[in-house]
Write a protein that holds these residues in place. Structure first.
Motif, short mmCIF file in Angstrom:
data_model
loop_
_atom_site.label_atom_id
_atom_site.label_comp_id
_atom_site.label_asym_id
_atom_site.label_seq_id
_atom_site.Cartn_x
_atom_site.Cartn_y
_atom_site.Cartn_z
N LEU A 224 -20.34 -10.94 -25.98
CA LEU A 224 -20.39 -10.07 -24.80
C LEU A 224 -19.00 -9.80 -24.25
N ASP A 225 -18.81 -8.63 -23.77
CA ASP A 225 -17.53 -8.23 -23.16
C ASP A 225 -17.57 -8.56 -21.67
N TYR A 226 -16.72 -9.51 -21.27
CA TYR A 226 -16.72 -9.94 -19.87
C TYR A 226 -15.58 -9.31 -19.07
N SER A 227 -14.86 -8.40 -19.69
CA SER A 227 -13.63 -7.93 -19.04
C SER A 227 -13.92 -7.00 -17.86
N GLU A 228 -13.03 -7.04 -16.91
CA GLU A 228 -13.14 -6.15 -15.75
C GLU A 228 -12.39 -4.87 -16.07
N LYS A 229 -12.93 -3.75 -15.64
CA LYS A 229 -12.24 -2.48 -15.86
C LYS A 229 -11.14 -2.34 -14.81
N THR A 230 -10.01 -1.80 -15.22
CA THR A 230 -8.97 -1.57 -14.22
C THR A 230 -8.92 -0.08 -13.88
N VAL A 231 -8.81 0.17 -12.60
CA VAL A 231 -8.72 1.55 -12.12
C VAL A 231 -7.52 1.62 -11.19
N THR A 232 -6.66 2.58 -11.41
CA THR A 232 -5.48 2.71 -10.55
C THR A 232 -5.74 3.79 -9.50
N ILE A 233 -5.42 3.46 -8.27
CA ILE A 233 -5.58 4.47 -7.20
C ILE A 233 -4.28 4.56 -6.40
N TRP A 234 -4.05 5.72 -5.82
CA TRP A 234 -2.86 5.96 -5.02
C TRP A 234 -3.29 6.45 -3.64
N THR A 235 -2.69 5.91 -2.63
CA THR A 235 -3.07 6.29 -1.27
C THR A 235 -2.94 7.80 -1.07
N SER A 236 -1.84 8.38 -1.58
CA SER A 236 -1.62 9.81 -1.34
C SER A 236 -2.70 10.66 -2.02
N THR A 237 -3.09 10.27 -3.24
CA THR A 237 -4.12 11.05 -3.94
C THR A 237 -5.45 10.93 -3.21
N ILE A 238 -5.74 9.71 -2.75
CA ILE A 238 -6.98 9.52 -1.98
C ILE A 238 -6.99 10.46 -0.77
N ASN A 239 -5.87 10.48 -0.06
CA ASN A 239 -5.82 11.33 1.14
C ASN A 239 -5.90 12.81 0.78
N ASP A 240 -5.26 13.19 -0.34
CA ASP A 240 -5.34 14.59 -0.78
C ASP A 240 -6.78 15.00 -1.06
N ARG A 241 -7.52 14.09 -1.67
CA ARG A 241 -8.89 14.43 -2.06
C ARG A 241 -9.87 14.38 -0.89
N LEU A 242 -9.57 13.51 0.06
CA LEU A 242 -10.52 13.36 1.16
C LEU A 242 -10.15 14.20 2.38
N GLY A 243 -8.89 14.61 2.46
CA GLY A 243 -8.45 15.32 3.66
C GLY A 243 -8.21 14.37 4.81
N THR A 244 -7.84 13.15 4.46
CA THR A 244 -7.67 12.11 5.48
C THR A 244 -6.22 11.68 5.59
N ASN A 245 -6.01 10.69 6.43
CA ASN A 245 -4.68 10.13 6.63
C ASN A 245 -4.78 8.61 6.62
N ILE A 246 -5.33 8.07 5.53
CA ILE A 246 -5.56 6.62 5.45
C ILE A 246 -4.26 5.95 5.02
N SER A 247 -3.95 4.79 5.59
CA SER A 247 -2.69 4.10 5.25
C SER A 247 -2.90 3.14 4.09
N ASP A 248 -1.80 2.71 3.50
CA ASP A 248 -1.84 1.71 2.43
C ASP A 248 -2.58 0.47 2.90
N ALA A 249 -2.29 0.09 4.12
CA ALA A 249 -2.90 -1.13 4.66
C ALA A 249 -4.41 -0.98 4.78
N ASP A 250 -4.84 0.23 5.19
CA ASP A 250 -6.29 0.49 5.29
C ASP A 250 -6.96 0.32 3.92
N ILE A 251 -6.27 0.86 2.89
CA ILE A 251 -6.85 0.77 1.54
C ILE A 251 -6.96 -0.68 1.12
N ALA A 252 -5.90 -1.43 1.36
CA ALA A 252 -5.91 -2.85 1.00
C ALA A 252 -7.05 -3.56 1.71
#
Lengths: 344, 808
Positions: free
Chosen positions: B406-434
């Motif tokens: 069985l494969d027990y590995s976790e998938k890794t996904v990279t996210i960037w605060t700026s891209t998140i905000n671009d897609r959502l139309g928001t102004n979320i901070s790095d700290a909020d994401i963390a």
């Protein structure tokens, strides 16, 4: 002669007064003012008068003549008025009798809803697109990130014709078709109304055929807040300015994130009632940001383009808006049902 | 998924919120709560009582007279339940208690003997009968011996529990477990989560010496673990466990079955318990079934398998249909003492195929189909061992016999605060994401605005950036997104010319008195071929039917709107609605193949059906019923608004009245028909005289190009001449009119039929048709001579072409 004239005047005015028809009046006119009438007669005898008397009698005669003529004219007017009155009286009709009917028809309630929604989105710069009702498995599912064997295909049991051809289960394939057809990969801003089909047994809330309206906006820098703004405007125009919307998480294979949109319940204003099952909210439509796989399959680079999509059911909207209690009403075409929605 | 809040409280603190508020929070940020219900209604004054004595009622055979110790007193209670006995601990509703349904318990006399309360069944306490354990289903409920006399039953029986029903979307199979729900609630409320510990003591016997595991289908079964438990004593489960199962909608059976069900609900991992003594060998072999191999499943049905079905075998024959249902032969029973416990990972599609083929949907198959958490497979087995040791006295052998690819590995996904905000139309901070990632319990590394997220294996749905975008957005809160409008350049939306034309036609027909219908596109095979327009009949090869229709009635794609529309007309007639005037614009489906291999051609048709009275004005003795010319008039006017010349040609169309039907042509192209339905077909449909039309609307759309231009309004007077012609009765007005138009020349602007006569003063077989001719020249006043010469030319032409004579 003076006395004679005065007597004539009196006699004539008496006859004018007694006249009851235009004919009698005309007789009076001829009798007194005619060339052979007594006044003319009097005037003819003026030659016997003195130089002094002549103008006096002449003046008097003209005055008498004028008086009689005036009296006749005024009497004539009053007789004519009376006769018109009588004629109009005779022509009176019973205005309460029914008028001659004009056949009246009108659009089906679903058409009214669809056109209202079309016009609303046209106002926001959307185009209206159409697509086939018999679809390929590719456009109905695969191009929408629903590969064969995907568990989400269970959500919509389908009418297949062959393994690769089926009755479309949603209007979403028009998204993929429209994007694919854009050779220059321009922005797409469209809605698509149409019939869709699912393997459901017809009952009060299910119909094997129903209507959907799909919306799609793909461009550079499309944000989820744009979706929220557009849907808010739609909800307010469709259901009333005082309606609030909320988005909550959901799942559709062709959007990520996916949401469902609720509007605040119109019946209780969000307080909670039986219509909204005490939640204060009523589910209206599904929406989300176009899944990057869908963009990619349609030839739009998901790194450059983003977009939102939404889909709604006009039957459900009509049922909410007008309280229609059985979805089958839309398809039995009972003329009494149809006519309820012909008024403007 | 039904979630017991009392059960959930073992993992997360939720007491800070009312159940309603909790449900609202879960709905808004996670998963839709579709229902919130009390498990039962909490009872007051119902306590545990000890039956000190139980004797027959002196005056009634079926009643018992019991003395019941309820702690502070002993009550005499009459009880009619068949399973009442001395020495039991039972639920006693004391006088003053109010049971569900507002049933008030009072002191009473039954057959002359005093009864001070009631001994209750679970149903009487508000538990749904289908969840009540079978042993108590037709009698009172009996507590385990350790229940404290006088204790309130609400807590003991979990009567105060609240159940929320989660409407799970296919991506959130992680919430098919109490732990999954706990993670979700912990993230939404920002509270810590407490995980259960699976601790048990194994003896020193090595399982590997007793059982071997072999898997011959790694893709379908990447992990198989077997635990062996001896000295198992099958009996009742502890009360709390039974309560939780009932709250989750599962009827308790016995401790072994209950514990596997409990772990399934807690971990989302289905387990299966085999009676090892009946297993038939000491080797577990997992493989694809042989074609035609048979297995009798737990429900005593014999299943014939194919090589697409995965089976657990004892090395010789199948003992279970993997992930779907166990075999009857190795089922755990009251006599079972040794249990082989299976904890396995079965491939979703394989399980889905089997559960679909045999129409066996179970809690287990549902979870495998959607994908279980690899990291919980073995853990769940261990948790079950712990509970079986604790509540069934089991001795657990050391270790687990397993096959593990069985494969027990976790998938890794990279996210960037700026891209998140671009897609959502928001102004979320790095700290909020963390902070959001912390709430979600997602491991991650942060480098400025870049987050590398390790998606936990319980969340198989998180694979790409957008999946994480959704996680961030929902925990941040959709309510917190701003409202904006698209910033892209203003596009001019609008209808295409063709769409606008469709609306024009609809409004015209509605103004003319027709009501729009929407009928079904799917009709019966028989009706699909009725009233098909000649040009459609010519173009098609065969009608198109569904592979698996729900009913014959809706099995075949329509080739005409009319059959379903006529059914709607009949529907109205049957309801005393005799006057119907319908139109519909909709698609028909033309296949040019004998056997369908591609999509049929979809053609938009404009159809209508009219019956009954058209114009009536009874008090003026006017009554006009629908006839051919009413319908023709509407069509003529419609084509006039479209600026298209349409001609009507007498025609025979299958299903139509042979003398009252015309085919329509526009520019020599056949585009449909109009006429009366054949009386025989009218009868078949239960109709009265009905007139219909069916027009190729796509053709109209394709040729319509009306751009009105200005034409001068004529200033010169027109001249009208009437002409009455006697012809054979077979000569049609249309033919005469065509000749007149041809011969009359350009000055004839309009020709109107104003009289048709047949009868007295005319020879047998003759008729007279009178026309008004309108002459006009836009540039000057016409002379009598010009008109006369045109008139003579007309007379010559009709005499020549139609043997027509001027009527004397």
């Amino acid at each position: 002669m003076k006395e004679q004239l005065h007597a004539l005047e009196k006699e004539a005015l008496q006859k004018v007064g007694d006249a009851t028809s235009l004919k009698e009046l005309q007789d009076v006119r001829v009798a007194y003012l005619g060339k052979k009438g007594p006044i003319t007669e009097v005037l003819r005898g003026m030659g016997k008068l003195s130089k002094e008397e002549r103008p006096i009698i002449g003046e008097l005669a003209n005055k008498v003549r004028g008086n009689i003529a005036d009296a006749i004219d005024s009497k004539k007017a009053s007789i004519e008025a009376a006769e018109l009155e009588k004629q109009l009286e005779e022509e009176t009709i019973d205005v309460t009798l029914p008028g001659r009917p004009v056949p009246t028809g009108g659009p089906h309630l679903l058409t009214s809803i669809v056109e209202e929604i079309e016009d609303l989105f046209i106002g926001m710069g959307f185009e209206v697109r159409e697509g086939p009702e018999v679809e390929t498995d590719y456009y109905n599912f695969e191009a929408l990130n629903l590969p064969k064997g995907h568990p989400a295909r269970d959500m919509q049991d389908s009418f297949y014709i062959t393994e690769e051809i089926l009755m479309r289960t949603h209007t979403s394939p028009v998204q993929a078709r429209t994007m694919n057809a854009m050779e220059d990969k321009r922005p797409v801003k469209m809605i698509c109304p149409g019939k869709v089909y699912r393997r459901d047994t017809d009952d009060a809330t299910h119909s094997h055929q129903f209507t959907q309206i799909e919306g799609l906006y793909v461009d550079k820098n499309v944000r989820m807040s744009d979706l929220k703004g557009v849907l808010d405007r739609f909800a307010k125009q469709m259901f009333g300015q005082e309606r609030e919307i909320r988005l909550r998480p959901s799942f559709f294979p062709f959007t990520e994130p996916s949401v469902e949109m609720d509007i605040s319940c119109k019946v209780c204003n969000g307080e909670g009632c039986s219509v909204c099952k005490q939640t204060g909210w009523i589910e209206i439509l599904g929406a989300g940001m176009v899944h990057p796989r869908v963009l990619e399959m349609a030839g739009y680079d998901p790194k450059v383009y983003s977009g939102f999509a939404f889909g709604m059911g006009p039957e459900r909207i009509a049922m909410l808006k007008y309280g229609v209690d059985d979805i089958r009403h839309f398809y039995t075409n009972d003329i009494r049902f149809l006519k309820q929605y012909h008024q403007a | 998924m039904f979630v017991s809040l009392n059960w959930l409280k073992n993992y997360v603190d939720i007491d800070q919120l009312s159940p309603e508020d909790l449900a609202e929070r879960i709905t808004k940020s996670g998963i839709e709560v579709e229902g919130l219900e009390h498990f039962a209604s909490p009872a007051n004054n119902v306590v545990v009582g000890y039956v000190e004595s139980c004797e027959k009622h002196p005056n009634a055979d079926k009643l018992n007279l019991c003395q019941v110790n309820v702690g502070d007193e002993t009550l005499q209670i009459i009880c009619g339940a068949p399973n009442i006995a001395q020495g039991q601990k039972v639920a006693v509703a004391k006088p003053g208690a109010i049971l569900p349904g507002n049933f008030k318990i009072k002191k009473a006399k039954l057959r002359g003997v005093e009864s001070n309360g009631m001994i209750c069944s679970l149903q009487e306490l508000g538990v749904e009968e289908k969840f009540v354990p079978k042993e108590f289903a037709s009698g009172i409920f009996v507590f385990p011996e350790d229940a404290e006399i006088g204790a309130d039953v609400n807590e003991l029986l979990n009567l105060d529990d609240i159940i929320i029903e989660l409407g799970l979307t296919p991506n959130r199979s992680d919430a098919l477990s109490m732990l999954g729900v706990a993670y979700e609630v912990a993230a939404i409320l920002d509270v810590p989560i407490r995980l259960p510990q699976a601790n048990y003591h194994s003896n020193d016997e090595e399982i590997e010496k007793q059982v071997s595991v072999k898997v011959d289908a790694v893709e379908q079964n990447p992990y198989y673990g077997a635990f062996l438990l001896k000295n198992v004593k099958v009996g009742s489960s502890p009360l709390w466990l039974r309560n939780y199962l009932m709250a989750a909608g599962i009827r308790p059976i016995n401790n072994v079955v209950d514990i596997t069900n409990y772990v399934l609900l807690e971990y989302g991992q289905p387990l299966h318990a085999f009676d090892f003594d009946k297993f038939g060998s000491n080797e577990v072999v997992v493989r694809m079934a042989n074609e035609g191999e048979k297995l009798v499943t737990l429900d005593d049905q014999e299943r014939t398998l194919t090589n697409e079905h995965l089976v657990i075998t004892n090395g010789k024959e199948p003992v279970a249909l993997a992930g779907v249902m166990g075999g009857a032969d190795s089922e755990v029973s009251e006599q079972t003492t040794t249990v082989l416990l299976e904890a396995a990972y079965f491939d979703g599609q394989t399980v889905r195929k089997a559960s679909k083929d045999f129409d066996l949907r179970s809690e287990a198959s549902n979870r495998f189909e959607k994908g279980v958490d690899p990291n919980r497979v073995k853990q769940a087995g261990e948790r079950a061992c712990q509970l079986l040791q604790q509540y069934a006295g089991a001795t657990v052998l050391n270790g687990v016999a397993e096959y593990d690819q069985l494969d027990y590995s976790e998938k890794t996904v990279t996210i960037w605060t700026s891209t998140i905000n671009d897609r959502l139309g928001t102004n979320i901070s790095d700290a909020d994401i963390a902070d959001i990632l912390r709430k979600l319990n997602f491991n991650h590394n942060q480098d400025g605005e870049t987050f590398t997220v390790y998606a936990p294996t319980r969340r198989q749905d998180i694979v790409i950036f957008e999946d994480m975008l959704e996680e961030v957005a929902r925990i941040y809160g959709y309510d917190n997104l701003p409202f904006t409008l698209p910033s892209g350049g203003a596009q001019a939306g609008g209808l295409t010319k063709q769409q606008a034309l469709k609306r024009h036609v609809k409004r015209f027909l509605e103004g003319a008195g027709l009501s729009e219908t929407v009928t079904y596109s799917l009709t019966s095979k028989e009706r699909a071929t009725e009233l098909v327009s000649p040009e459609v009949a010519e173009a098609m090869v065969s009608s198109v039917s569904l592979a698996m229709p729900m009913s014959e009635e809706h099995s075949t794609l329509r080739l005409s709107i009319l059959p379903e529309m006529l059914s709607s007309v009949a529907y109205n007639l049957a309801r005393k609605q005799a006057n119907v005037a319908y139109y519909e614009l909709g698609s028909i489906f033309i296949s040019k193949e004998e056997k369908v291999t591609k999509q049929p051609e979809e053609k938009v048709r404009l159809a209508g059906a009219l019956t009954g009275e058209w114009l009536t004005h009874p008090w003026q003795q006017e009554k006009k019923t629908v006839d051919f010319f009413v319908v023709k008039g509407i069509i003529e006017a419609l084509f006039e608004t479209l600026n298209l010349d349409v001609t009507f040609v007498q025609a025979k169309v299958e299903g139509m009245h042979p003398g009252r039907t015309a085919q329509l042509f526009v520019a020599d192209q056949a585009i449909g028909f109009v006429g009366q339905v054949h009386p025989q077909l009218q009868k078949d449909y239960d109709l009265k005289e009905t007139f219909v039309f069916d027009i190729d609307f796509d053709y109209i759309l394709s040729i319509h190009a009306n751009e009105p231009s200005f034409a001068k309004i004529p200033r010169y007077p027109s001249v009208t001449r009437d002409i009455a012609l006697v012809v054979d009765e077979s000569v049609q007005a249309g033919a005469l009119q065509a000749t007149i138009a041809q011969a009359g020349g350009e000055l004839v602007k309009d020709i109107q039929v104003f009289d048709v006569y047949q009868g007295e003063h005319l020879a047998e077989g003759k008729k007279s048709i009178a026309f008004s001719l309108f002459y006009q020249d836009p540039e000057r006043t016409l002379t009598d001579k010009e008109v006369e010469s045109s008139y003579q030319a007309i007379l010559d032409a009709v005499a020549n072409d139609h043997n027509a004579e001027l009527r004397g």
